[in-house]
Design a protein around this motif. Structure first.
Motif, short mmCIF file in Angstrom:
data_model
loop_
_atom_site.label_atom_id
_atom_site.label_comp_id
_atom_site.label_asym_id
_atom_site.label_seq_id
_atom_site.Cartn_x
_atom_site.Cartn_y
_atom_site.Cartn_z
N ALA A 117 6.85 11.69 -21.25
CA ALA A 117 8.26 12.02 -21.03
C ALA A 117 8.47 12.24 -19.54
N GLY A 118 9.57 11.69 -19.01
CA GLY A 118 9.80 11.74 -17.58
C GLY A 118 11.05 12.48 -17.18
N ALA A 119 11.11 12.83 -15.91
CA ALA A 119 12.26 13.58 -15.38
C ALA A 119 13.52 12.73 -15.37
N TYR A 120 13.37 11.41 -15.44
CA TYR A 120 14.55 10.55 -15.48
C TYR A 120 14.87 10.15 -16.92
N LYS A 121 14.80 11.11 -17.83
CA LYS A 121 15.40 11.02 -19.17
C LYS A 121 14.72 10.07 -20.14
N ARG A 122 13.53 9.59 -19.84
CA ARG A 122 12.94 8.58 -20.69
C ARG A 122 11.66 9.04 -21.39
N ILE A 123 11.46 8.49 -22.61
CA ILE A 123 10.24 8.70 -23.39
C ILE A 123 9.60 7.34 -23.62
N PHE A 124 8.30 7.26 -23.40
CA PHE A 124 7.57 6.03 -23.68
C PHE A 124 6.35 6.33 -24.56
N GLY A 125 6.02 5.38 -25.42
CA GLY A 125 4.80 5.44 -26.20
C GLY A 125 3.96 4.22 -25.89
#
Length: 245
Positions: free
Chosen positions: A96-104
């Motif tokens: 999870a990143g500070a620019y609002k994104r989640i990646f798997g």
């Protein structure tokens, strides 16, 4: 026995309790700080780091002798990586990143297989201890600080939880959520002197219970593994011990 050391180093303690720190030759991130580090819940010895350089890096013990080698998984985040975690039943690294994104990131397939964007910065990500597909993401969205996801129902959000913030201070990445051992409740500190508890079985955005034990902001409240007890830490420098009834 307490051990302390530096990231990118190996810590050894001999029989005389003398500590020796040996820096690893490899470097994990090219610039900035490392914001998170978590061991993966798999049989292989490995951990993941997330950094301000937007990178998610997997460290693997290649020969069983703690010769940790890094491998950059991806740099899909367009800002600092704040939270990393591994799914227990799949070799998927969530970030999870500070620019609002989640990646798997799917390790066997070597590709990003899950992605989602939220309304505000993500500060942490935490898989459920019981339902292996559920994970909670914490964000800076006021009154919607916690977001529940199911890895199978991507990229839909199952539910959001939150509270009305009394303080005018911004939401801090130092404030983290914690699952109860049965995976039914989430506890969270806040910039207010309050611990909030949410029951994920109910479709209610508000806390099921709020406890006001401290004088200043609460950083975290964690659960006992078997008893209805919480311990909490706060910037008032006290440790709280709470029985949940």
């Amino acid at each position: 026995m307490l051990l302390s050391g530096l990231l990118d180093c190996e810590v050894d303690v001999d029989s005389k309790q003398n500590m020796r720190v040996k820096f690893l030759a490899e470097k994990s991130h090219v610039k900035g700080i490392i914001n998170n580090i978590v061991f993966m819940p798999w049989e292989e010895d490995c951990f993941v780091t997330g950094g301000s350089d937007h990178a998610v890096v997997l460290w693997t013990d290649t020969d069983g002798e703690h010769s940790w080698k890094p491998k950059e998984l991806h740099t899909r985040h367009s800002s600092a990586v704040m939270g990393v975690a591994g799914l227990q039943h799949k070799k998927v690294v969530m970030s999870a990143g500070a620019y609002k994104r989640i990646f798997g990131f799917d390790l066997p397939a070597q590709r990003v297989d899950y992605k989602h964007q939220l309304e505000s910065k993500c500060t942490s990500i935490l898989p459920s201890p019981r339902d292996l597909n559920l994970f909670m993401v914490q964000t800076g969205t006021l009154e919607k600080q916690l977001h529940l996801f199911d890895f199978r129902s991507r990229p839909a959000e199952i539910h959001s939880f939150g509270w009305k913030q009394e303080s005018s201070g911004s939401h801090s990445a130092l404030i983290n959520q914690a699952w109860s051992p049965d995976g039914l409740y989430i506890s969270s500190g806040s910039v207010d002197p309050v611990i909030h508890i949410f029951d994920i079985r109910y479709n209610s955005h508000k806390p099921s219970q709020s406890i006001r034990p401290h004088q200043k902001r609460v950083f975290k409240a964690v659960w006992h593994h078997a008893l209805p007890l919480l311990i909490s830490i706060s910037s008032d420098l006290n440790i709280g011990f709470h029985k949940i009834v």
